[in-house]
Write an enzyme that holds these catalytic residues in place. Structure first.
Site, short mmCIF file in Angstrom:
data_model
loop_
_atom_site.label_atom_id
_atom_site.label_comp_id
_atom_site.label_asym_id
_atom_site.label_seq_id
_atom_site.Cartn_x
_atom_site.Cartn_y
_atom_site.Cartn_z
CE LYS A 127 6.58 2.34 11.29
NZ LYS A 127 7.99 2.18 10.91
CB CYS A 169 9.05 11.21 7.98
SG CYS A 169 9.41 11.34 9.74
CG PHE A 197 -2.08 0.94 1.13
CD1 PHE A 197 -2.74 1.16 -0.07
CD2 PHE A 197 -2.51 1.63 2.25
CE1 PHE A 197 -3.80 2.05 -0.15
CE2 PHE A 197 -3.56 2.51 2.19
CZ PHE A 197 -4.21 2.72 1.00
#
Length: 439
Positions: free
Chosen positions: A325, A269, A263
């Protein structure tokens, strides 16, 4: 051992402060949010991160870690200050410096009347030239002192990945810093002397550029792997197998960490840093077609996942993971949160199983609001167990992998649509009710 004040109690600030305290340094964390200060002083982490709860509790219990809203007192009691505040994107995509400027102003005023020399070391991600053109002038105006001679200045970027931040701190792949004066450079050299990697002492501008180069390279690798994965799947091939074999070529020193089709990238960041680097290139009159394409391709990967859900024809959608994540509660620019928002706006009934975001919400941390990418309010969408999520969903979307959910999801894939963005199991390939985004 050093006495260090850390400005900013976010991911980088908390991990840095806790690890420094663990290693024997005396650390004072500084933040304008009294809630964060109160939590840290009570031995509670303000972020969700593997191992951080114990590290913070131990640091506070040992007396080596404390927190305050008093910037003047923190600077007075320490020999160096680390600036670890956020740099979210401004509306035009350029790096947002409001928090960095505010921290420099606070520190500058604090060192104005301090007799002992103080070092000011920025760890926040800032584009090349920011230290010279913004941070140093701000510190000098606020303090009335000269940088490099009457106080120290350094730039020491971090390369911590959320979810593995403590492990990355202890075993970094890269250490780089620059300093305006010899004393600050020596201080940073001694601080990093024990790490198992090359320590790179460069000029400040080079250190700023290396940080952006690193994040842009990570973003490019993720996007490249996704594009290869998309083409491979369209050819009837397994994109992850293609990249696995490619990454076995050690002759080109290819790290497989980001070359894994799946994905879109997100977080605090990569998106903002690619945008900022593009803005810098534009200001310098330099074209950036690859960076342009990185963001376009990343957005297209979110659209691809959205279309896969729409093609299922189902309205009750169960998300397995919504943070950017696994292993973190961070929703900043999470592509999963963006996907959830799109589906909700289109009338979908979204439910979410994410133990890390759920933990943050239960602690009152919210999991969002630390910078860019404030997502939809998902409090009413959270489901406490994977079994309940499966029962309440007509289609399951696997965004993050959680070990405790694997077997239940594999069983569910045999009886209802499952869209996998994270590769639940290496043996699963698109077939019938199960669809992998790149395999």
């Amino acid at each position: 051992m050093a006495k260090i004040s850390v400005f900013g109690i976010g991911y980088v600030g908390v991990v840095s402060a806790a690890c420094l305290a663990r290693d024997g340094h005396e650390v004072v964390a500084v933040d304008i949010d009294p809630g964060k200060v109160e939590a840290l002083n009570a031995g509670r982490s303000t972020v969700v991160e593997d191992g951080i709860d114990e590290l913070v509790a131990d640091g506070v219990a040992s007396g080596r870690l404390s927190a305050t809203t008093d910037a003047v007192g923190a600077v007075a009691s320490t020999e160096a200050s680390f600036v670890c505040v956020g740099t979210p994107s401004d509306p035009d995509g350029s790096v947002g410096l409001a928090h960095v400027i505010a921290a420099c102003e606070h520190i500058g005023r604090a060192i104005a009347d301090k007799r002992d020399r103080h070092g000011v070391i920025v760890r926040s991600t800032i584009v090349p030239g920011t230290m010279k053109e913004v941070c140093v002038p701000t510190l000098e105006v606020a303090s009335g002192l000269r940088a490099g001679s009457e106080f120290g200045v350094g730039y020491f970027p971090e390369f911590l990945r959320e979810g593995t931040a403590i492990a990355d701190y202890d075993d970094p792949g890269l250490v780089v810093f620059g300093a305006l004066d010899e004393a600050t450079g020596d201080f940073l050299g001694e601080l990093n002397a024990g790490f198992p990697c090359q320590v790179n002492r460069v000029d400040i501008g080079t250190a700023e550029m290396i940080k952006y180069t690193s994040n842009a390279w990570r973003a490019l690798k993720i996007t490249f792997a996704n594009e290869i994965g998309n083409i491979a799947k369209a050819s009837g091939l397994d994109g992850q197998e293609v990249m696995r074999v490619l990454c076995s070529d050690g002759k080109v020193a290819m790290s497989p960490a980001f070359l894994r089709p799946g994905f879109a990238f997100g977080g605090s960041c990569l998106p903002k840093d690619v945008r900022a680097l593009r803005c810098l290139a534009s200001e310098l009159g330099v074209g950036s077609p690859v960076l342009d394409a990185v963001l376009q391709a990343n957005a297209a990967q979110i659209e691809r996942a959205e279309q896969m859900v729409r093609d299922s024809g189902k309205q009750r959608i169960g998300f397995v993971g919504v943070s950017f994540k696994a292993g973190t509660d961070d929703l900043r620019e999470s592509p999963l949160a963006a996907l959830a928002a799109r589906l909700i706006e289109a009338g979908g009934e979204v439910r979410v199983y994410d133990p890390f975001v759920a933990k943050a919400l239960s602690n009152g941390n919210g999991g969002i609001g630390r910078g860019n990418g404030d997502g939809p309010d998902l409090r009413g969408c959270m489901i406490p167990s994977i079994d309940e999520l499966i029962d309440q969903s007509d289609v399951l979307l696997i965004g993050n992998r959680y070990a405790e959910a694997t077997e239940a999801l594999k069983a569910a894939a045999a009886e209802r649509p499952v869209i996998d963005l994270a590769r639940l199991d290496a043996n699963l390939v698109s077939n019938g009710t199960y669809q992998g985004i790149c395999w």
